[in-house]
Design an enzyme around this catalytic site. Structure first.
Site, PDB file in Angstrom:
ATOM      1  N   SER A  26       0.844  -1.204   0.000  1.00  0.00           N
ATOM      2  CA  SER A  26       0.000   0.000   0.000  1.00  0.00           C
ATOM      3  C   SER A  26       0.873   1.246   0.000  1.00  0.00           C
ATOM      4  O   SER A  26       0.369   2.361  -0.010  1.00  0.00           O
ATOM      5  CB  SER A  26      -0.931   0.007   1.211  1.00  0.00           C
ATOM      6  OG  SER A  26      -0.191  -0.142   2.409  1.00  0.00           O
ATOM      7  N   ASN A 113      -2.016  -2.696  12.906  1.00  0.00           N
ATOM      8  CA  ASN A 113      -3.481  -2.570  12.824  1.00  0.00           C
ATOM      9  C   ASN A 113      -3.999  -1.331  13.554  1.00  0.00           C
ATOM     10  O   ASN A 113      -4.828  -0.595  13.026  1.00  0.00           O
ATOM     11  CB  ASN A 113      -4.155  -3.835  13.371  1.00  0.00           C
ATOM     12  CG  ASN A 113      -3.792  -5.057  12.526  1.00  0.00           C
ATOM     13  OD1 ASN A 113      -3.238  -4.911  11.439  1.00  0.00           O
ATOM     14  ND2 ASN A 113      -4.095  -6.239  13.033  1.00  0.00           N
ATOM     15  N   THR A 158     -39.030  24.758 -13.522  1.00  0.00           N
ATOM     16  CA  THR A 158     -39.300  23.393 -13.080  1.00  0.00           C
ATOM     17  C   THR A 158     -39.352  22.575 -14.365  1.00  0.00           C
ATOM     18  O   THR A 158     -39.761  23.087 -15.414  1.00  0.00           O
ATOM     19  CB  THR A 158     -40.640  23.265 -12.324  1.00  0.00           C
ATOM     20  OG1 THR A 158     -41.694  23.584 -13.237  1.00  0.00           O
ATOM     21  CG2 THR A 158     -40.706  24.205 -11.119  1.00  0.00           C
ATOM     22  N   HIS A 159     -38.900  21.353 -14.310  1.00  0.00           N
ATOM     23  CA  HIS A 159     -38.827  20.498 -15.518  1.00  0.00           C
ATOM     24  C   HIS A 159     -37.999  21.153 -16.626  1.00  0.00           C
ATOM     25  O   HIS A 159     -38.223  20.889 -17.804  1.00  0.00           O
ATOM     26  CB  HIS A 159     -40.219  20.166 -16.052  1.00  0.00           C
ATOM     27  CG  HIS A 159     -41.192  19.712 -15.010  1.00  0.00           C
ATOM     28  ND1 HIS A 159     -41.362  18.387 -14.674  1.00  0.00           N
ATOM     29  CD2 HIS A 159     -42.011  20.424 -14.190  1.00  0.00           C
ATOM     30  CE1 HIS A 159     -42.279  18.303 -13.700  1.00  0.00           C
ATOM     31  NE2 HIS A 159     -42.670  19.521 -13.382  1.00  0.00           N
ATOM     32  N   SER A 286     -11.700  24.401 -29.144  1.00  0.00           N
ATOM     33  CA  SER A 286     -11.774  23.132 -29.862  1.00  0.00           C
ATOM     34  C   SER A 286     -10.621  23.076 -30.855  1.00  0.00           C
ATOM     35  O   SER A 286     -10.227  24.099 -31.416  1.00  0.00           O
ATOM     36  CB  SER A 286     -13.106  23.029 -30.602  1.00  0.00           C
ATOM     37  OG  SER A 286     -12.995  22.142 -31.684  1.00  0.00           O
ATOM     38  N   LYS A 292     -15.487  27.683 -31.042  1.00  0.00           N
ATOM     39  CA  LYS A 292     -15.943  27.065 -29.793  1.00  0.00           C
ATOM     40  C   LYS A 292     -15.223  27.559 -28.556  1.00  0.00           C
ATOM     41  O   LYS A 292     -14.040  27.841 -28.567  1.00  0.00           O
ATOM     42  CB  LYS A 292     -15.767  25.542 -29.884  1.00  0.00           C
ATOM     43  CG  LYS A 292     -16.646  24.902 -30.919  1.00  0.00           C
ATOM     44  CD  LYS A 292     -17.882  24.309 -30.322  1.00  0.00           C
ATOM     45  CE  LYS A 292     -17.530  23.075 -29.543  1.00  0.00           C
ATOM     46  NZ  LYS A 292     -18.727  22.336 -29.187  1.00  0.00           N
ATOM     47  N   ASN A 294     -15.488  25.950 -24.825  1.00  0.00           N
ATOM     48  CA  ASN A 294     -16.147  24.871 -24.088  1.00  0.00           C
ATOM     49  C   ASN A 294     -15.984  25.020 -22.573  1.00  0.00           C
ATOM     50  O   ASN A 294     -14.895  25.313 -22.101  1.00  0.00           O
ATOM     51  CB  ASN A 294     -15.559  23.518 -24.509  1.00  0.00           C
ATOM     52  CG  ASN A 294     -15.782  23.236 -25.982  1.00  0.00           C
ATOM     53  OD1 ASN A 294     -16.787  23.644 -26.553  1.00  0.00           O
ATOM     54  ND2 ASN A 294     -14.828  22.556 -26.598  1.00  0.00           N
ATOM     55  N   GLU A 299     -17.767  20.745 -16.884  1.00  0.00           N
ATOM     56  CA  GLU A 299     -18.129  19.388 -17.306  1.00  0.00           C
ATOM     57  C   GLU A 299     -17.331  18.346 -16.530  1.00  0.00           C
ATOM     58  O   GLU A 299     -17.847  17.290 -16.153  1.00  0.00           O
ATOM     59  CB  GLU A 299     -17.872  19.211 -18.804  1.00  0.00           C
ATOM     60  CG  GLU A 299     -18.761  20.059 -19.693  1.00  0.00           C
ATOM     61  CD  GLU A 299     -18.260  20.053 -21.126  1.00  0.00           C
ATOM     62  OE1 GLU A 299     -18.430  19.027 -21.803  1.00  0.00           O
ATOM     63  OE2 GLU A 299     -17.671  21.054 -21.571  1.00  0.00           O
ATOM     64  N   TYR A 326      -9.121  -6.994  11.972  1.00  0.00           N
ATOM     65  CA  TYR A 326      -8.476  -6.492  10.757  1.00  0.00           C
ATOM     66  C   TYR A 326      -8.410  -7.566   9.676  1.00  0.00           C
ATOM     67  O   TYR A 326      -8.182  -8.744   9.955  1.00  0.00           O
ATOM     68  CB  TYR A 326      -7.049  -5.998  11.066  1.00  0.00           C
ATOM     69  CG  TYR A 326      -6.338  -5.498   9.822  1.00  0.00           C
ATOM     70  CD1 TYR A 326      -6.533  -4.201   9.360  1.00  0.00           C
ATOM     71  CD2 TYR A 326      -5.500  -6.340   9.084  1.00  0.00           C
ATOM     72  CE1 TYR A 326      -5.912  -3.750   8.203  1.00  0.00           C
ATOM     73  CE2 TYR A 326      -4.872  -5.896   7.929  1.00  0.00           C
ATOM     74  CZ  TYR A 326      -5.085  -4.595   7.485  1.00  0.00           C
ATOM     75  OH  TYR A 326      -4.481  -4.152   6.343  1.00  0.00           O
ATOM     76  N   GLN A 331      -7.056  -2.590   3.450  1.00  0.00           N
ATOM     77  CA  GLN A 331      -6.009  -1.747   2.886  1.00  0.00           C
ATOM     78  C   GLN A 331      -6.535  -0.951   1.686  1.00  0.00           C
ATOM     79  O   GLN A 331      -5.990   0.094   1.347  1.00  0.00           O
ATOM     80  CB  GLN A 331      -4.832  -2.638   2.471  1.00  0.00           C
ATOM     81  CG  GLN A 331      -3.685  -1.915   1.827  1.00  0.00           C
ATOM     82  CD  GLN A 331      -2.447  -2.789   1.753  1.00  0.00           C
ATOM     83  OE1 GLN A 331      -1.828  -3.077   2.755  1.00  0.00           O
ATOM     84  NE2 GLN A 331      -2.106  -3.223   0.555  1.00  0.00           N
ATOM     85  N   LYS A 334      -7.847   3.241   1.704  1.00  0.00           N
ATOM     86  CA  LYS A 334      -7.178   4.527   1.532  1.00  0.00           C
ATOM     87  C   LYS A 334      -7.242   5.028   0.093  1.00  0.00           C
ATOM     88  O   LYS A 334      -7.471   6.224  -0.129  1.00  0.00           O
ATOM     89  CB  LYS A 334      -5.738   4.439   2.033  1.00  0.00           C
ATOM     90  CG  LYS A 334      -5.693   4.443   3.580  1.00  0.00           C
ATOM     91  CD  LYS A 334      -4.335   4.151   4.152  1.00  0.00           C
ATOM     92  CE  LYS A 334      -3.947   2.689   4.060  1.00  0.00           C
ATOM     93  NZ  LYS A 334      -4.868   1.755   4.760  1.00  0.00           N
TER      94      LYS A 334
HETATM   95  N1  ARG Z   1      -0.872  -1.580   4.977  1.00  0.00           N
HETATM   96  C1  ARG Z   1      -1.893  -2.015   5.859  1.00  0.00           C
HETATM   97  C2  ARG Z   1      -3.185  -1.271   5.566  1.00  0.00           C
HETATM   98  O1  ARG Z   1      -3.130  -0.304   4.902  1.00  0.00           O
HETATM   99  C3  ARG Z   1      -1.483  -1.777   7.279  1.00  0.00           C
HETATM  100  C4  ARG Z   1      -1.993  -2.755   8.261  1.00  0.00           C
HETATM  101  C5  ARG Z   1      -1.425  -4.076   7.999  1.00  0.00           C
HETATM  102  N2  ARG Z   1      -1.585  -4.985   9.052  1.00  0.00           N
HETATM  103  C6  ARG Z   1      -1.351  -6.280   8.872  1.00  0.00           C
HETATM  104  N3  ARG Z   1      -1.427  -7.046   9.867  1.00  0.00           N
HETATM  105  N4  ARG Z   1      -1.037  -6.741   7.693  1.00  0.00           N
HETATM  106  O2  ARG Z   1      -4.238  -1.656   5.972  1.00  0.00           O
END
Ligand code: ARG
Length: 465
Positions: A26, A113, A158-159, A286, A292, A294, A299, A326, A331, A334
């Site tokens: 991660s 964790n 409206t609409h 464009s 144009k 835009n 958008e 956990y 993971q 994030k």
């Molecule tokens: N990289 C892990 C996460 O983002 C951290 C926690 C990992 N814990 C474990 N026991 N593998 O969730």
């Protein structure tokens, strides 16, 4: 094969190959939480020394070492190795490499964790605080635009059919209140993140005499009275990500509001409406059609809204089948959260920029408000005031609409003579009822579009900031 042995690798004879390492890592996503990771470790190390689990000199070495690592990361002089898997192990490895023995004592009574849950909560608190500031800035821009255009009348719809004229300022202020509620939702997500998981360790708590309250206070997990907020169940502390879902939901709703506003900007900047002109800096040309201009950025905000909804669905789905506590699936939290936060951040500044640089074409809005027979209801109501039953009044006005429709005019273009051909009840006063301004002025309920009510609303909006 990784050159460095894994921090957890003692009983493993083989390390995963590099493709697997990259799959499991991660680090590319969570390295942006390095400040929070270091802050969490400072607090943990200080507390470990205070309760006598590590020596004062070890704590000093850890804190100094972490300070050097922070400087290296800040200056771009830190090697992030995929084999480190995540930011927690990257920093710990660098710490051990720097200070040796003492570094190996940092993780006492802690697990990745509770560490990752802590970092993520700290990170989210910072980001939500700055989103709230950004929303306040956008709300200020809206107030300014409304204030600068207090007399501008536009059609209300409206609409997407012209319905009744409203003040442009009134229309804008509708968004002000949406963003005010969005800000409250983001605040609620900020509150939800404000509780310390540290001390939960892997899942069950730990046998070391940790001072969870001290760590919580140190990290700013405190309530309005300044008391530390500690999550009361260690399993819950490491296994839920509902605080992230709160944040992504708040981002989603804000994006939905931004997207509706952007949709209006796109419509209004078209030649058909021409209510506004977007500034060149928020438009693109464009490559083939020289004429144009835009509204690309509006958008894009509309388009990116889908992504943020996707992030909400993704994390809800990730969480739904997980047994306590956990699981590595978590993971994925994030990437989804960061994308939602980043997208909202960029969208807020884009929309703020659009609103503060656009030109209001008041004449076009007024002309559009005069067309579309929007005074029809008011004229019928006026006849009712003279004692005519509403059904009859409705029929009379219907005939007037037909007359102007045939000649391609608007109700305001009628002469009194033409009106009296349809009903002799009409007099000069009827003409003033038809005036689009008086139609607006007549909407005097609290929260209505009459100009003094909108002024009052502007004051309320300013007070809400
Ligand atoms: N990289 C892990 C996460 O983002 C951290 C926690 C990992 N814990 C474990 N026991 N593998 O969730």
């Amino acid at each position: 094969m990784s050159a460095e042995p894994y921090l957890w690798g003692g009983h493993f004879e083989e390390a995963p190959d590099s493709a697997l390492q990259a799959f499991a890592a991660s680090l590319p996503v969570d390295k942006r939480m390095w400040r929070e990771d270091i802050a969490g470790s400072y607090a943990h190390a200080r507390m470990l020394a205070n309760v006598g689990v590590i020596s004062e000199s070890d704590a000093k070495a850890i804190i100094a070492g972490l300070g050097r690592i922070a400087m290296r990361i800040e200056s771009g002089d830190f090697d992030f190795l995929m084999a480190d898997e995540d930011i927690h192990m990257a920093i710990e490895r660098a710490l051990v490499a720097d200070i040796g023995e003492a570094g190996k004592r940092l993780h006492t009574g802690r697990s990745r964790n509770d560490q990752v849950a802590t970092d993520t909560r700290l990170y989210l608190k910072t980001r939500t605080a700055s989103l709230i500031d950004q929303l306040a800035a956008l709300r200020r821009v809206i107030i300014q635009l409304a204030e600068d255009n207090q007399d501008v009348i536009m059609p209300g719809y409206t609409h997407l059919q012209k319905a009744q004229p409203v003040l442009f300022a009134h229309h804008l202020l509708a968004y002000f209140w949406m963003f005010t509620r969005d800000s409250q939702r983001i605040k609620a997500a900020h509150q939800a993140a404000n509780a310390s998981p540290l001390g939960a360790a892997a899942l069950a708590g730990t046998s070391y005499p940790l001072d969870r309250e001290a760590v919580a206070s140190d990290l700013g997990f405190i309530d309005a009275t300044g008391a530390p907020v500690v999550i009361p169940n260690s399993l819950d502390a490491v296994s839920d990500r509902d605080f992230l879902l709160d944040a992504i939901y708040a981002c989603s709703t804000t994006m939905m509001h931004l997207s509706r506003l952007c949709e209006e900007l796109v419509l209004w900047s078209s030649d058909e409406f021409a209510y506004i002109t977007m500034s060149d800096s928020y438009s693109t040309g464009s490559s083939i059609m020289p004429q144009k201009k835009n509204p690309d950025y509006a958008e894009l905000v509309r388009g990116k809204t889908g992504r943020v909804y996707g992030d909400l669905m993704a994390l809800l789905t990730t969480m739904k089948g997980l047994p306590l506590a956990y699981n590595k699936d978590m993971q994925e939290d994030k990437a989804a959260t960061f994308e939602a936060l980043d997208t909202l951040e960029h969208s807020l500044s884009a929309v703020g920029g659009m609103l503060s640089t656009l030109t209001v074409n008041a004449d076009r809005m007024l002309a559009a408000a005069r067309g579309g027979y929007m005074a029809a209801t008011d004229l019928a109501d006026w006849l009712v005031g003279l004692g005519l039953p509403f059904r009859e009044a409705h029929a009379v006005v219907n005939r007037l609409v037909l007359t102007v429709e045939k000649t391609g005019r608007s109700l305001q273009d009628l002469t009194l003579a033409e009106m009296r051909e349809v009903s002799t009840l009409f007099d000069d006063q009827a003409l003033s009822v038809l005036d689009i301004k008086s139609v607006v002025t007549a909407r005097t309920t609290f929260g209505g579009t009459a100009s003094w009510r909108v002024k009052e609303q502007l004051e309320l909006a300013k007070a809400a900031l």
